[in-house]
Design a protein around this motif. Structure first.
Motif, PDB file in Angstrom:
ATOM      1  N   THR A   1     -40.272  45.652 -60.339  1.00 37.78           N
ATOM      2  CA  THR A   1     -40.845  44.373 -60.597  1.00 37.78           C
ATOM      3  C   THR A   1     -41.839  44.610 -61.784  1.00 37.78           C
ATOM      4  O   THR A   1     -42.243  45.767 -62.064  1.00 37.78           O
ATOM      5  CB  THR A   1     -41.785  43.771 -59.597  1.00 37.78           C
ATOM      6  OG1 THR A   1     -42.759  44.597 -59.434  1.00 37.78           O
ATOM      7  CG2 THR A   1     -40.911  43.658 -58.286  1.00 37.78           C
ATOM      8  N   ASP A   2     -42.033  43.474 -62.484  1.00 41.42           N
ATOM      9  CA  ASP A   2     -42.887  43.417 -63.948  1.00 41.42           C
ATOM     10  C   ASP A   2     -44.072  43.839 -63.523  1.00 41.42           C
ATOM     11  O   ASP A   2     -44.881  42.663 -62.874  1.00 41.42           O
ATOM     12  CB  ASP A   2     -42.318  42.486 -64.679  1.00 41.42           C
ATOM     13  CG  ASP A   2     -43.335  42.545 -66.083  1.00 41.42           C
ATOM     14  OD1 ASP A   2     -43.720  43.751 -66.446  1.00 41.42           O
ATOM     15  OD2 ASP A   2     -43.114  41.332 -66.882  1.00 41.42           O
ATOM     16  N   PRO A   3     -45.143  44.321 -63.904  1.00 41.79           N
ATOM     17  CA  PRO A   3     -46.333  44.784 -63.476  1.00 41.79           C
ATOM     18  C   PRO A   3     -47.414  43.625 -64.303  1.00 41.79           C
ATOM     19  O   PRO A   3     -48.412  43.383 -63.878  1.00 41.79           O
ATOM     20  CB  PRO A   3     -46.813  46.143 -63.942  1.00 41.79           C
ATOM     21  CG  PRO A   3     -45.872  46.694 -64.795  1.00 41.79           C
ATOM     22  CD  PRO A   3     -44.759  45.675 -64.509  1.00 41.79           C
ATOM     23  N   SER A   4     -46.935  43.116 -65.149  1.00 40.13           N
ATOM     24  CA  SER A   4     -47.625  42.036 -65.674  1.00 40.13           C
ATOM     25  C   SER A   4     -47.809  40.756 -65.341  1.00 40.13           C
ATOM     26  O   SER A   4     -48.667  39.826 -65.467  1.00 40.13           O
ATOM     27  CB  SER A   4     -47.185  41.751 -67.318  1.00 40.13           C
ATOM     28  OG  SER A   4     -45.875  41.244 -67.410  1.00 40.13           O
ATOM     29  N   GLN A   5     -46.788  40.421 -64.367  1.00 38.83           N
ATOM     30  CA  GLN A   5     -46.669  39.381 -63.793  1.00 38.83           C
ATOM     31  C   GLN A   5     -47.621  39.396 -62.261  1.00 38.83           C
ATOM     32  O   GLN A   5     -47.514  40.268 -61.431  1.00 38.83           O
ATOM     33  CB  GLN A   5     -45.500  38.676 -63.246  1.00 38.83           C
ATOM     34  CG  GLN A   5     -44.638  38.496 -64.371  1.00 38.83           C
ATOM     35  CD  GLN A   5     -43.111  38.209 -64.039  1.00 38.83           C
ATOM     36  OE1 GLN A   5     -42.530  38.132 -62.668  1.00 38.83           O
ATOM     37  NE2 GLN A   5     -42.010  37.660 -64.995  1.00 38.83           N
ATOM     38  N   ALA A   6     -48.482  38.243 -62.181  1.00 38.79           N
ATOM     39  CA  ALA A   6     -49.278  38.490 -60.912  1.00 38.79           C
ATOM     40  C   ALA A   6     -48.600  37.630 -59.784  1.00 38.79           C
ATOM     41  O   ALA A   6     -47.801  36.849 -60.023  1.00 38.79           O
ATOM     42  CB  ALA A   6     -50.553  37.446 -61.463  1.00 38.79           C
TER      43      ALA A   6
END
Length: 86
Positions: free
Chosen positions: A2-7
């Motif tokens: 998963t993309d870590p920048s998305q909350a």
């Protein structure tokens, strides 16, 4: 991965918790009413002391003695109306 920048999405509301109480006006009514009472009573006292003629013999003394109360009442009224407008 998963993309870590998305909350992560927020959790769903819990139906077992009570809803948030509505915002209250706090001390707005108190300040508005007490300010109005102070203004009316001060003006009444000035008129009673001067016997209806604020420019007579006792006028200066009555206005000088009533000015602090009059100013306090005006400030209370102003604070109360500001708080009630929110």
């Amino acid at each position: 991965m998963t993309d870590p920048s998305q909350a992560p999405p927020p959790p769903p509301p819990n139906p077992l918790l009570p809803p948030d109480p509505p915002k209250s006006r706090g001390l707005g009514w108190f300040f508005a009413i007490s300010g109005s009472i102070a203004l009316v009573l001060t003006l009444g006292c000035v008129l009673a002391v001067t016997e209806g003629n604020p420019f007579g013999d006792m006028g200066g003394l009555a206005i000088a003695c009533g000015s602090p109360t009059f100013i306090l009442g005006a400030v209370f009224l102003w604070l109360g109306t500001r708080r009630l407008k929110r």
